[in-house]
Design a protein around this motif. Structure first.
Motif, PDB file in Angstrom:
ATOM      1  N   THR A   1       0.854  -1.191   0.000  1.00  0.00           N
ATOM      2  CA  THR A   1       0.000   0.000   0.000  1.00  0.00           C
ATOM      3  C   THR A   1       0.884   1.232   0.000  1.00  0.00           C
ATOM      4  O   THR A   1       1.825   1.323   0.786  1.00  0.00           O
ATOM      5  CB  THR A   1      -0.892   0.034   1.254  1.00  0.00           C
ATOM      6  OG1 THR A   1      -1.565  -1.221   1.389  1.00  0.00           O
ATOM      7  CG2 THR A   1      -1.908   1.156   1.159  1.00  0.00           C
TER       8      THR A   1
ATOM      9  N   VAL B 115       2.169   2.011  -9.754  1.00  0.00           N
ATOM     10  CA  VAL B 115       0.774   1.900  -9.329  1.00  0.00           C
ATOM     11  C   VAL B 115       0.082   0.871 -10.225  1.00  0.00           C
ATOM     12  O   VAL B 115      -0.004   1.052 -11.440  1.00  0.00           O
ATOM     13  CB  VAL B 115       0.043   3.253  -9.415  1.00  0.00           C
ATOM     14  CG1 VAL B 115      -1.423   3.088  -9.022  1.00  0.00           C
ATOM     15  CG2 VAL B 115       0.721   4.287  -8.526  1.00  0.00           C
TER      16      VAL B 115
ATOM     17  N   ARG C 212      -2.976  -0.823  -9.044  1.00  0.00           N
ATOM     18  CA  ARG C 212      -4.407  -0.914  -8.733  1.00  0.00           C
ATOM     19  C   ARG C 212      -4.724   0.090  -7.633  1.00  0.00           C
ATOM     20  O   ARG C 212      -3.849   0.526  -6.894  1.00  0.00           O
ATOM     21  CB  ARG C 212      -4.766  -2.328  -8.268  1.00  0.00           C
ATOM     22  CG  ARG C 212      -6.227  -2.498  -7.887  1.00  0.00           C
ATOM     23  CD  ARG C 212      -6.604  -3.909  -7.534  1.00  0.00           C
ATOM     24  NE  ARG C 212      -6.614  -4.794  -8.687  1.00  0.00           N
ATOM     25  CZ  ARG C 212      -7.100  -6.034  -8.690  1.00  0.00           C
ATOM     26  NH1 ARG C 212      -7.592  -6.544  -7.584  1.00  0.00           N
ATOM     27  NH2 ARG C 212      -7.070  -6.774  -9.776  1.00  0.00           N
ATOM     28  N   GLN C 213      -6.000   0.430  -7.529  1.00  0.00           N
ATOM     29  CA  GLN C 213      -6.495   1.194  -6.396  1.00  0.00           C
ATOM     30  C   GLN C 213      -7.485   0.332  -5.623  1.00  0.00           C
ATOM     31  O   GLN C 213      -8.273  -0.403  -6.223  1.00  0.00           O
ATOM     32  CB  GLN C 213      -7.164   2.495  -6.838  1.00  0.00           C
ATOM     33  CG  GLN C 213      -6.187   3.550  -7.348  1.00  0.00           C
ATOM     34  CD  GLN C 213      -6.862   4.885  -7.547  1.00  0.00           C
ATOM     35  OE1 GLN C 213      -7.961   4.970  -8.074  1.00  0.00           O
ATOM     36  NE2 GLN C 213      -6.203   5.952  -7.119  1.00  0.00           N
TER      37      GLN C 213
ATOM     38  N   GLN D   9     -10.499   0.431  -2.768  1.00  0.00           N
ATOM     39  CA  GLN D   9     -11.442   1.281  -2.048  1.00  0.00           C
ATOM     40  C   GLN D   9     -11.499   0.867  -0.580  1.00  0.00           C
ATOM     41  O   GLN D   9     -11.763  -0.293  -0.258  1.00  0.00           O
ATOM     42  CB  GLN D   9     -12.845   1.171  -2.656  1.00  0.00           C
ATOM     43  CG  GLN D   9     -13.911   1.955  -1.917  1.00  0.00           C
ATOM     44  CD  GLN D   9     -13.663   3.453  -1.968  1.00  0.00           C
ATOM     45  OE1 GLN D   9     -13.548   4.019  -3.042  1.00  0.00           O
ATOM     46  NE2 GLN D   9     -13.590   4.092  -0.811  1.00  0.00           N
TER      47      GLN D   9
ATOM     48  N   LYS E  14      -9.828   5.928  -1.788  1.00  0.00           N
ATOM     49  CA  LYS E  14      -9.108   4.787  -2.346  1.00  0.00           C
ATOM     50  C   LYS E  14      -7.628   4.938  -2.015  1.00  0.00           C
ATOM     51  O   LYS E  14      -7.138   6.050  -1.822  1.00  0.00           O
ATOM     52  CB  LYS E  14      -9.281   4.723  -3.868  1.00  0.00           C
ATOM     53  CG  LYS E  14     -10.699   4.448  -4.331  1.00  0.00           C
ATOM     54  CD  LYS E  14     -10.779   4.415  -5.847  1.00  0.00           C
ATOM     55  CE  LYS E  14     -12.206   4.136  -6.315  1.00  0.00           C
ATOM     56  NZ  LYS E  14     -12.299   4.113  -7.795  1.00  0.00           N
TER      57      LYS E  14
ATOM     58  N   ASP F 233      -3.595   3.656  -3.233  1.00  0.00           N
ATOM     59  CA  ASP F 233      -2.823   3.102  -4.335  1.00  0.00           C
ATOM     60  C   ASP F 233      -2.081   1.855  -3.889  1.00  0.00           C
ATOM     61  O   ASP F 233      -1.507   1.813  -2.795  1.00  0.00           O
ATOM     62  CB  ASP F 233      -1.795   4.118  -4.844  1.00  0.00           C
ATOM     63  CG  ASP F 233      -2.425   5.295  -5.554  1.00  0.00           C
ATOM     64  OD1 ASP F 233      -3.554   5.146  -6.068  1.00  0.00           O
ATOM     65  OD2 ASP F 233      -1.795   6.369  -5.606  1.00  0.00           O
TER      66      ASP F 233
END
Length: 301
Positions: free
Chosen positions: A150, A160, A162-163, A165, A256, A258
């Motif tokens: 993270t 990066v 994915r993000q 939530q 969100k 990263d």
């Protein structure tokens, strides 16, 4: 019957445009010009014989037919890439250390690692579960080859991919969220999940207290299951016997975060690069990032 042949590059562009919401960003990611991406999408619509995008919306919004094409495109690309991976995989072998927090190891990576293992049966992956901050240090020291972490406020480098939530979670029958001073189950200080939870509650003047601190997602879940506390995790960790809570219960929206993928400078083997590129491919928007012809499963099309 007039058979239509679809170019894989068209399907890859469609997926990326939908996921990013931007032709500009898709062109950057796929290494093409914006007009080239636009032409690919126009050609795909011509071959489909129907509108894939809503012309009345200024944003990129799919029509029902577009949603159907998108679903098939994702399946076709997955099978396409897995086939090419199988053809190339037998020549690659080795040992790779993969570091990631247990949250992602448990809820995000199993299916991807299962596919990787089938595609690269001669690569041994050693999993090292730890919090994000120490993992970045291990990568930089060469003790971990690849790490999915993270992004924290002081992190530099990494890709990066994915993000995630963040959401408030409580046990299915828990009433902890009703307490005047909300009991929280949190990761240790210095973690961005913890920081966002506290900042958002204080912003709406909601009182809180720490009821559980755990470096493991299992500890946070245990506290929530038992009705001891409310916790904050990524939506991918929402499991049966847990429920999402939010505005109706007086909890403000969370942002969100990263997810960064790192590869150590000392991880120069083909096995390490294969794992890094495979994770980047499946965790991100579906576009390839590898070198064409060397790792077909993640080669740009």
């Amino acid at each position: 019957m007039n058979l239509v042949s679809l170019d894989i590059r068209m399907l890859r562009s469609l997926i990326s445009v939908v996921e990013t919401g931007s032709i500009t960003e898709t062109a950057r990611r796929l290494g093409r010009t914006q007009p080239a991406i636009t032409l690919q999408l126009q050609r795909l619509e011509e071959l489909a014989g129907r509108a894939l995008f809503d012309p009345e919306n200024r944003r990129i919004v799919l029509t029902p037919d577009g949603e159907t094409v998108l679903a098939y495109a994702r399946s076709i690309l997955r099978l396409h890439d897995e086939l090419l991976s199988q053809l190339a995989a037998p020549t690659i072998e080795g040992h790779v250390v993969l570091g990631t927090p247990d949250l992602y190891a448990a809820f995000m990576l199993p299916s991807i690692l299962a596919i990787f293992r089938r595609a690269f049966p001669r690569i041994q992956v050693e999993l090292n579960c730890a919090l994000s901050t120490p993992l970045v240090g291990l990568v930089r020291r060469g003790e971990v080859d690849v790490a999915l972490v993270t992004r924290m406020n002081d992190f530099t480098g990494g890709q990066v991919v994915r993000q995630e939530q963040l959401i408030w979670m409580a046990g299915e029958r828990s009433t902890a969220h009703l307490e005047d001073q909300v009991p929280l189950a949190l990761l240790p200080p210095g973690n961005i999940y913890r920081d966002h939870a506290i900042e958002r509650l204080e912003a709406v003047h909601r009182r809180w207290r720490v009821a559980c601190v755990s470096a493991s997602v299992a500890g946070l879940q245990a506290a929530a299951f038992a009705g001891m506390a409310v916790t904050v995790l990524g939506r991918s960790a929402l499991v049966p016997s847990m429920r999402e809570i939010g505005a109706p219960e007086g909890f403000p929206p969370l942002p969100k975060v990263d997810l960064l993928l790192y590869k150590s400078n000392t991880a120069t083997s083909k096995a390490a690069r294969a794992l890094h590129d495979y994770l980047a491919h499946y965790l991100s928007l579906g576009e390839g990032i590898g070198t064409a012809g060397e790792y077909p499963a993640v080669a740009s099309q």
